[in-house]
Design a protein around this motif. Structure first.
Motif, PDB file in Angstrom:
ATOM      1  N   GLU A   1      28.424   7.485   5.167  1.00  0.00           N
ATOM      2  CA  GLU A   1      27.088   7.043   5.579  1.00  0.00           C
ATOM      3  C   GLU A   1      27.239   5.986   6.670  1.00  0.00           C
TER       4      GLU A   1
ATOM      5  N   GLY B   1      21.684   5.529   9.863  1.00  0.00           N
ATOM      6  CA  GLY B   1      21.178   6.751   9.244  1.00  0.00           C
ATOM      7  C   GLY B   1      21.796   8.030   9.774  1.00  0.00           C
ATOM      8  N   SER B   2      22.824   7.925  10.602  1.00  0.00           N
ATOM      9  CA  SER B   2      23.427   9.111  11.217  1.00  0.00           C
ATOM     10  C   SER B   2      24.541   9.731  10.374  1.00  0.00           C
TER      11      SER B   2
ATOM     12  N   TYR C   1      26.396  10.981   6.462  1.00  0.00           N
ATOM     13  CA  TYR C   1      26.125  12.000   5.451  1.00  0.00           C
ATOM     14  C   TYR C   1      26.709  11.556   4.120  1.00  0.00           C
TER      15      TYR C   1
ATOM     16  N   HIS D   1      23.499  11.748   2.649  1.00  0.00           N
ATOM     17  CA  HIS D   1      22.077  11.459   2.416  1.00  0.00           C
ATOM     18  C   HIS D   1      21.413  10.642   3.516  1.00  0.00           C
ATOM     19  N   GLN D   2      22.079  10.477   4.660  1.00  0.00           N
ATOM     20  CA  GLN D   2      21.525   9.753   5.808  1.00  0.00           C
ATOM     21  C   GLN D   2      20.959   8.384   5.401  1.00  0.00           C
TER      22      GLN D   2
ATOM     23  N   THR E   1      20.606   4.303   5.244  1.00  0.00           N
ATOM     24  CA  THR E   1      20.663   3.246   6.250  1.00  0.00           C
ATOM     25  C   THR E   1      21.263   1.980   5.627  1.00  0.00           C
TER      26      THR E   1
END
Length: 346
Positions: free
Chosen positions: A220, A224-225, A227, A229-230, A232
């Motif tokens: 992660e 938010g880019s 994975y 679950h994106q 932040t």
């Protein structure tokens, strides 16, 4: 004995007080010269100094024994991870006590190894990438946690989480993991699942949600880019933020089937860039501040083809150090066309 500063070696002692051409007192009589002191003399324009006559001493066996001990710990951790990995593949879980038996003495032994760069260079081998990578991430996560001030118990938990970070890859097709070319979008989607698989395997094996969470969240990114679950910044666990730094550094500096390893300092520079939006700045800065002094005294190959030694980190550009090569001193912050190609043990 009067010598030029370019001929000084770490371990020399000043026989007299040393002054600059303007009369500034630079170093006192009896100073033990290390790379930092030699660099200070150069900065002040001192050309010659008087040093005590050098007496040859038998080589100490302490450093070889420390390196040998570290190499033994590495072998134990790599072999141990292979057995844990295969157990997870066949059973969907692993024995936590086996992991702790492997890790506790090994991670604790790192407390006396302050030169982390030498340990990384010692790990520069082309073993199975997944196993070697897990060892590096565990070791670096442990160090970063200690530099951030976590307790011994927490440092161990974070190091263990880093060690188990890629356990979920046991469920990914070996053909994909060992593919030399670029992955297709479908293949990359399958690789991403190792985070979820790792979470499930660890939850099946340990009563410790944090370790599982690190496996789930280590890809992660704060913007938010990442994975799967994106998430932040505020939603990523601090342990996972630490492991992410260790994971990226290890991946970029290791031999991989589809990617050549990159030079250690240049990767630190890239990690620093990622701290502006992708990675959490606290573990990144702790990592850089504690790792950079370890490069002083390391031998390097320059893009010019010359071999040299890193003398000092540049306060104005920490990723472009002062290097002694061929009897000359190169300030890489000024010599922008010259780069470090590779770093070696002393």
């Amino acid at each position: 004995m009067r010598v030029h500063v370019s001929d000084l070696k770490p371990g020399n002692y000043l026989r007299m007080d040393t002054f600059s051409s303007s009369g500034l007192h630079v170093l006192p009589k009896g100073s033990l010269l290390q790379y930092e002191e030699i660099a200070k003399l150069m900065q002040h324009g001192v050309d010659y100094v008087d040093i005590e006559a050098v007496q040859e001493e038998p080589a100490s066996s302490s450093r070889p024994s420390i390196i040998g001990e570290a190499a033994g710990s590495f072998d134990t951790m790599i072999e141990g991870f292979e057995s844990v990995y295969m157990e997870a593949l066949t059973k969907g879980s692993f024995n936590q006590s086996v992991v702790d038996d492997i890790l506790q003495p090994s991670l604790q032994s790192f407390d006396k190894h302050k030169d982390v760069v030498s340990l990384l260079l010692l790990l520069d081998r082309e073993d199975n990438y997944t196993y070697n990578h897990s060892l590096q991430v565990g070791m670096l996560s442990y160090y970063i946690a200690s530099w951030l001030g976590y307790s011994k118990k927490e440092c161990y938990e974070i190091g263990r989480a880093g060690y188990l970070i890629d356990i979920g890859k046991c469920r990914i097709s070996p053909d994909i993991l060992s593919k030399p070319g670029k992955l297709t979008p479908e293949e990359f989607d399958e690789v991403k699942l190792h985070t979820i698989y790792g979470y499930e395997i660890i939850r099946n094996s340990m009563d410790d949600p944090y370790t599982a969470l690190v496996a789930l969240q280590h890809h992660e990114r704060e913007d938010g880019s990442g994975y799967p679950h994106q998430l932040t910044k505020d939603d990523i666990h601090p342990y996972a933020q630490i492991a992410a730094v260790a994971d990226i550094y290890s991946a970029m500096t290791s031999h991989r089937i589809y990617q050549s390893k990159q030079e250690l300092i240049s990767v630190l520079h890239e990690i620093n860039t990622l701290s502006f939006g992708k990675l959490n700045g606290k573990p990144v800065q702790a990592f850089i501040q504690h790792l950079m002094p370890n490069f002083i005294g390391k031998h390097v190959l320059l893009s010019t083809g010359d071999m040299g030694v890193i003398i000092m980190n540049n306060p104005l550009d920490v990723f472009r150090p002062l290097v002694q090569a061929g009897g000359k001193f190169l300030d890489l912050a000024k010599e922008r066309k010259v780069t470090i190609v590779e770093i070696y043990m002393e």
